[in-house]
Design a protein around this motif. Structure first.
Motif, PDB file in Angstrom:
ATOM      1  N   UNK A 179       0.808  -1.214   0.000  1.00  0.00           N
ATOM      2  CA  UNK A 179       0.000   0.000   0.000  1.00  0.00           C
ATOM      3  C   UNK A 179       0.849   1.276   0.000  1.00  0.00           C
ATOM      4  N   UNK A 180       2.170   1.124  -0.240  1.00  0.00           N
ATOM      5  CA  UNK A 180       3.092   2.256  -0.292  1.00  0.00           C
ATOM      6  C   UNK A 180       2.955   3.143   0.953  1.00  0.00           C
ATOM      7  N   UNK A 181       3.083   2.523   2.126  1.00  0.00           N
ATOM      8  CA  UNK A 181       2.918   3.227   3.397  1.00  0.00           C
ATOM      9  C   UNK A 181       4.258   3.454   4.084  1.00  0.00           C
ATOM     10  N   UNK A 182       4.286   4.459   4.927  1.00  0.00           N
ATOM     11  CA  UNK A 182       5.433   4.711   5.794  1.00  0.00           C
ATOM     12  C   UNK A 182       5.141   4.291   7.228  1.00  0.00           C
ATOM     13  N   UNK A 183       3.877   4.195   7.569  1.00  0.00           N
ATOM     14  CA  UNK A 183       3.465   3.835   8.931  1.00  0.00           C
ATOM     15  C   UNK A 183       2.093   3.188   8.870  1.00  0.00           C
ATOM     16  N   UNK A 184       1.760   2.481   9.925  1.00  0.00           N
ATOM     17  CA  UNK A 184       0.435   1.870  10.061  1.00  0.00           C
ATOM     18  C   UNK A 184      -0.168   2.388  11.362  1.00  0.00           C
ATOM     19  N   UNK A 185      -1.380   2.902  11.282  1.00  0.00           N
ATOM     20  CA  UNK A 185      -2.072   3.391  12.476  1.00  0.00           C
ATOM     21  C   UNK A 185      -3.232   2.449  12.750  1.00  0.00           C
ATOM     22  N   UNK A 186      -3.273   1.949  13.977  1.00  0.00           N
ATOM     23  CA  UNK A 186      -4.305   0.997  14.375  1.00  0.00           C
ATOM     24  C   UNK A 186      -4.981   1.476  15.650  1.00  0.00           C
ATOM     25  N   UNK A 200      -6.298  -4.615  22.513  1.00  0.00           N
ATOM     26  CA  UNK A 200      -5.318  -5.563  23.045  1.00  0.00           C
ATOM     27  C   UNK A 200      -4.503  -6.258  21.952  1.00  0.00           C
ATOM     28  N   UNK A 201      -5.030  -6.368  20.744  1.00  0.00           N
ATOM     29  CA  UNK A 201      -4.352  -7.114  19.682  1.00  0.00           C
ATOM     30  C   UNK A 201      -3.517  -6.236  18.755  1.00  0.00           C
ATOM     31  N   UNK A 202      -3.706  -4.940  18.789  1.00  0.00           N
ATOM     32  CA  UNK A 202      -3.028  -4.048  17.851  1.00  0.00           C
ATOM     33  C   UNK A 202      -1.510  -4.175  17.867  1.00  0.00           C
ATOM     34  N   UNK A 203      -0.862  -4.297  19.033  1.00  0.00           N
ATOM     35  CA  UNK A 203       0.605  -4.359  19.015  1.00  0.00           C
ATOM     36  C   UNK A 203       1.187  -5.715  18.611  1.00  0.00           C
ATOM     37  N   UNK A 204       0.371  -6.744  18.464  1.00  0.00           N
ATOM     38  CA  UNK A 204       0.886  -8.092  18.204  1.00  0.00           C
ATOM     39  C   UNK A 204       1.770  -8.187  16.961  1.00  0.00           C
ATOM     40  N   UNK A 205       1.342  -7.701  15.795  1.00  0.00           N
ATOM     41  CA  UNK A 205       2.215  -7.838  14.620  1.00  0.00           C
ATOM     42  C   UNK A 205       3.574  -7.166  14.825  1.00  0.00           C
ATOM     43  N   UNK A 206       3.589  -5.977  15.403  1.00  0.00           N
ATOM     44  CA  UNK A 206       4.866  -5.291  15.650  1.00  0.00           C
ATOM     45  C   UNK A 206       5.696  -6.040  16.678  1.00  0.00           C
ATOM     46  N   UNK A 207       5.050  -6.585  17.683  1.00  0.00           N
ATOM     47  CA  UNK A 207       5.779  -7.304  18.734  1.00  0.00           C
ATOM     48  C   UNK A 207       6.483  -8.531  18.176  1.00  0.00           C
ATOM     49  N   UNK A 208       5.786  -9.327  17.397  1.00  0.00           N
ATOM     50  CA  UNK A 208       6.430 -10.538  16.879  1.00  0.00           C
ATOM     51  C   UNK A 208       7.462 -10.216  15.803  1.00  0.00           C
ATOM     52  N   UNK A 209       7.318  -9.045  15.173  1.00  0.00           N
ATOM     53  CA  UNK A 209       8.292  -8.631  14.166  1.00  0.00           C
ATOM     54  C   UNK A 209       9.523  -7.996  14.803  1.00  0.00           C
ATOM     55  N   UNK A 210       9.395  -7.577  16.048  1.00  0.00           N
ATOM     56  CA  UNK A 210      10.499  -6.882  16.707  1.00  0.00           C
ATOM     57  C   UNK A 210      10.544  -5.415  16.334  1.00  0.00           C
ATOM     58  N   UNK A 211       9.429  -4.881  15.845  1.00  0.00           N
ATOM     59  CA  UNK A 211       9.357  -3.471  15.468  1.00  0.00           C
ATOM     60  C   UNK A 211       8.856  -2.638  16.648  1.00  0.00           C
ATOM     61  N   UNK A 212       9.271  -1.384  16.705  1.00  0.00           N
ATOM     62  CA  UNK A 212       8.788  -0.511  17.778  1.00  0.00           C
ATOM     63  C   UNK A 212       7.340  -0.111  17.542  1.00  0.00           C
ATOM     64  N   UNK A 213       6.673   0.237  18.607  1.00  0.00           N
ATOM     65  CA  UNK A 213       5.311   0.762  18.515  1.00  0.00           C
ATOM     66  C   UNK A 213       5.248   2.061  19.293  1.00  0.00           C
ATOM     67  N   UNK A 214       4.289   2.864  18.952  1.00  0.00           N
ATOM     68  CA  UNK A 214       4.057   4.123  19.658  1.00  0.00           C
ATOM     69  C   UNK A 214       2.579   4.202  19.946  1.00  0.00           C
ATOM     70  N   UNK A 215       2.239   4.480  21.185  1.00  0.00           N
ATOM     71  CA  UNK A 215       0.841   4.601  21.573  1.00  0.00           C
ATOM     72  C   UNK A 215       0.551   6.034  21.957  1.00  0.00           C
ATOM     73  N   UNK A 216      -0.568   6.527  21.491  1.00  0.00           N
ATOM     74  CA  UNK A 216      -0.993   7.881  21.837  1.00  0.00           C
ATOM     75  C   UNK A 216      -2.494   7.861  22.054  1.00  0.00           C
ATOM     76  N   UNK A 217      -2.935   8.651  22.976  1.00  0.00           N
ATOM     77  CA  UNK A 217      -4.376   8.752  23.252  1.00  0.00           C
ATOM     78  C   UNK A 217      -4.888  10.056  22.668  1.00  0.00           C
ATOM     79  N   UNK A 218      -5.864   9.932  21.823  1.00  0.00           N
ATOM     80  CA  UNK A 218      -6.465  11.092  21.212  1.00  0.00           C
ATOM     81  C   UNK A 218      -7.848  11.275  21.789  1.00  0.00           C
ATOM     82  N   UNK A 219      -8.171  12.484  22.138  1.00  0.00           N
ATOM     83  CA  UNK A 219      -9.528  12.790  22.623  1.00  0.00           C
ATOM     84  C   UNK A 219     -10.438  12.945  21.424  1.00  0.00           C
ATOM     85  N   UNK A 220     -11.585  12.370  21.538  1.00  0.00           N
ATOM     86  CA  UNK A 220     -12.560  12.470  20.439  1.00  0.00           C
ATOM     87  C   UNK A 220     -13.641  13.441  20.819  1.00  0.00           C
TER      88      UNK A 220
END
Length: 134
Positions: free
Chosen positions: A103-110, A114-134
């Protein structure tokens, strides 16, 4: 590309996590500056707890050491390296890397469930979590 269920049903991350945790626990214990109990590794801790079960394993809270015993049995062996390779394949090769390229992406936002970090975790990639107010 894989389905999202594939990493969820794989037992590879459980094996890798167990072995890595054992390594980390043993490293932590071995680096303690002062240990009056003489415990130098997880196996020592299990034995220490067994010989002093009345003090170290009081009911109803800590009556068994099954998790420690399971950790102690974990080994860095061919199964561990195969699980690492499977995680790499699921998380990177057929997971995140494929998605980024397809998809020609630079980042993935999910969403941060509880399951969102799983692909990055098993890949050994870093993750960043942020809380956005809606």
């Amino acid at each position: 590309m894989q389905t999202f269920e594939e990493p969820l049903t794989s037992k590879a991350e459980q094996l890798v996590g167990t072995v890595d945790f054992k390594i980390d626990v043993n490293k932590y214990i071995s680096e303690l500056v002062e240990v009056p109990t003489g415990v130098k590794a997880l196996a020592d801790l299990i034995e220490f707890n067994k010989t002093r079960a009345d003090q170290e394993l009081p009911a109803p809270f800590y009556t068994d050491q099954s998790q420690f015993i399971e950790l102690e049995a974990a080994q860095v062996d061919d199964a561990y390296f195969a699980a690492l390779a499977k995680d790499f394949n699921l998380g990177r090769t057929r997971g995140i890397d494929t998605t980024l390229a397809q998809f020609n992406l630079d980042a993935i936002i999910l969403p941060t469930d509880a399951l969102a970090p799983l692909p990055a975790a098993i890949a050994g990639y870093p993750t960043y979590f942020s809380h956005f107010a809606m």
